[in-house]
Design a protein around this motif. Structure first.
Motif, PDB file in Angstrom:
ATOM      1  N   VAL A   1      82.902  49.563 -38.968  1.00  0.00           N
ATOM      2  CA  VAL A   1      84.113  49.154 -38.547  1.00  0.00           C
ATOM      3  C   VAL A   1      84.381  49.186 -36.889  1.00  0.00           C
ATOM      4  N   SER A   2      84.754  48.205 -36.257  1.00  0.00           N
ATOM      5  CA  SER A   2      84.986  48.210 -35.135  1.00  0.00           C
ATOM      6  C   SER A   2      86.408  47.770 -34.582  1.00  0.00           C
ATOM      7  N   ALA A   3      87.064  48.179 -33.458  1.00  0.00           N
ATOM      8  CA  ALA A   3      88.302  47.967 -33.111  1.00  0.00           C
ATOM      9  C   ALA A   3      88.302  47.649 -31.370  1.00  0.00           C
TER      10      ALA A   3
ATOM     11  N   GLN B   1      95.387  50.301 -30.833  1.00  0.00           N
ATOM     12  CA  GLN B   1      94.364  49.893 -31.540  1.00  0.00           C
ATOM     13  C   GLN B   1      94.395  48.736 -32.612  1.00  0.00           C
TER      14      GLN B   1
ATOM     15  N   GLU C   1      92.020  46.198 -35.050  1.00  0.00           N
ATOM     16  CA  GLU C   1      90.663  45.845 -35.785  1.00  0.00           C
ATOM     17  C   GLU C   1      90.559  44.259 -35.210  1.00  0.00           C
ATOM     18  N   GLU C   2      89.069  44.028 -35.100  1.00  0.00           N
ATOM     19  CA  GLU C   2      88.594  42.848 -34.280  1.00  0.00           C
ATOM     20  C   GLU C   2      89.225  41.739 -35.283  1.00  0.00           C
TER      21      GLU C   2
ATOM     22  N   ARG D   1      86.251  49.166 -26.834  1.00  0.00           N
ATOM     23  CA  ARG D   1      85.944  48.764 -28.072  1.00  0.00           C
ATOM     24  C   ARG D   1      85.513  50.195 -28.619  1.00  0.00           C
TER      25      ARG D   1
ATOM     26  N   HIS E   1      84.092  52.288 -32.383  1.00  0.00           N
ATOM     27  CA  HIS E   1      83.381  51.734 -33.484  1.00  0.00           C
ATOM     28  C   HIS E   1      83.131  53.070 -34.303  1.00  0.00           C
TER      29      HIS E   1
END
Length: 339
Positions: free
Chosen positions: A182-184, A310, A312-313, A332, A334
């Motif tokens: 997960v990336s944000a 924050q 999420e993408e 970002r 992760h």
């Protein structure tokens, strides 16, 4: 992007530049006639056996065969922000961690192992803000063991895309078999404009603890327990916002799921916004804006001047909302999971 000196393309990077931000132009096979080129910008994380590895600010790793490189140079860190508060990665990493604290934690050198019964990755991941005091491979083994003892998957939270972030550690995690799940984005903005948003904040109820109605709206509240309330209530100065969903006057149900909720943690000059959620049937009425404005005004009263959140993408709706409020990406983060 300029690579030429006197009209000639030049490769002005070497393996000694590992750890620096670089821009590389490579030749690609486009399937047509003539050469095609692509440019890659990021941190050079390794150069071994004829292959360059570059980690972009998105966290994506790009591997480039040395023979395909036609130009390259070291480039300065990403330009300083032109709006909003100034902030270093280290400052924001500490502030965001204090706003979402685990139930249990343990130091591993300068790393922090965090657990909260599996409630959210942020509270159940290792936070590596320095030297673990061990070789990275050995430290990752300790991380795996610590989470296995608690019956939890092993995660490490890292960051990319700003000065001082952890592209080298991301590459090291991948070499040890960890995979990014997960990336944000961490976004920041000046707080006063958020508080000045046009909204009827009189509809918002602010409390120090989440009540049953707030929890009923909160999407992540799927595993009730004291650990959830411990995490939600953590932080220097925590506020919960509720917009009632039942407007039935004297006959209103106080435990009915709210139309909208939000959470804010005030920490010195920073106000962090989390858990801003609106009931599906209540969307497009400006309720998320109303919640943000009410929380921002309370944070301003406590002396805060800067805001962070924050997102999420893949959350396009939230990204558009926060764009309109003046939030811009700072870096970002992760979560890497052990294989």
């Amino acid at each position: 992007m300029e690579f030429t000196i006197g009209g000639r393309l030049e490769v002005r990077i070497t393996p000694a530049d590992v750890g620096k931000r670089v821009s590389v132009r490579r030749r690609t096979d486009g399937g047509g006639t003539g050469a095609e080129f692509t440019d890659v910008v990021g941190v050079l994380t390794s150069w071994n056996n004829g292959v360059l590895s570059i980690t972009r600010k998105s966290g994506e790793s790009v591997h480039i065969v040395e023979s395909s490189v036609v130009a390259g140079k070291v480039v300065p860190a990403a330009p300083a922000r032109r709006r909003g508060p100034a902030a270093s990665f280290g400052e924001l990493a500490s502030v965001t961690a204090r706003a979402w604290q685990p139930v249990e934690s343990e130091a591993l050198g300068d790393w922090r192992l965090r657990a909260a019964g599996g409630f959210t990755r942020r509270a159940n991941s290792a936070l590596p803000l320095g030297d673990p005091g061990l070789p990275v491979g050995e430290a990752l083994g300790r991380v795996r063991d610590w989470y296995e003892e608690r019956g939890l998957p092993a995660y490490v939270q890292t960051a990319t895309g700003a000065e001082g972030t952890q592209e080298l550690l991301c590459a090291e995690l991948e070499r040890h078999g960890w995979r990014r799940e997960v990336s944000a984005e961490v976004r920041i903005a000046a707080l006063a404009p958020v508080g000045d948003l046009e909204a009827d904040v009189r509809a918002v109820r602010l409390t120090r603890e989440p009540d049953a109605a707030w929890l009923a709206r909160y999407q992540r509240f799927s595993t009730p327990g004291p650990h959830v309330l411990r995490v939600l209530g953590s932080g220097p100065s925590v506020w919960f916002a509720t917009v009632p969903g039942d407007t039935g006057g004297a006959d209103a149900d106080p435990d009915a799921p709210p139309a909208a909720i939000g959470r804010c943690v005030v920490d010195g000059r920073w106000a962090g916004f989390m858990a801003v959620e609106v009931a599906p049937e209540q969307r497009r009425r400006g309720l998320a804006t109303t919640v943000m404005a009410a929380l921002a005004r309370r944070a301003l009263d406590e002396g805060a001047s800067a805001a962070w959140l924050q997102v999420e993408e893949d959350n396009e709706g939230a990204r558009a909302l926060y764009d309109g409020m003046g939030f811009a990406a700072h870096h970002r983060y992760h979560h890497y999971r052990s294989a």
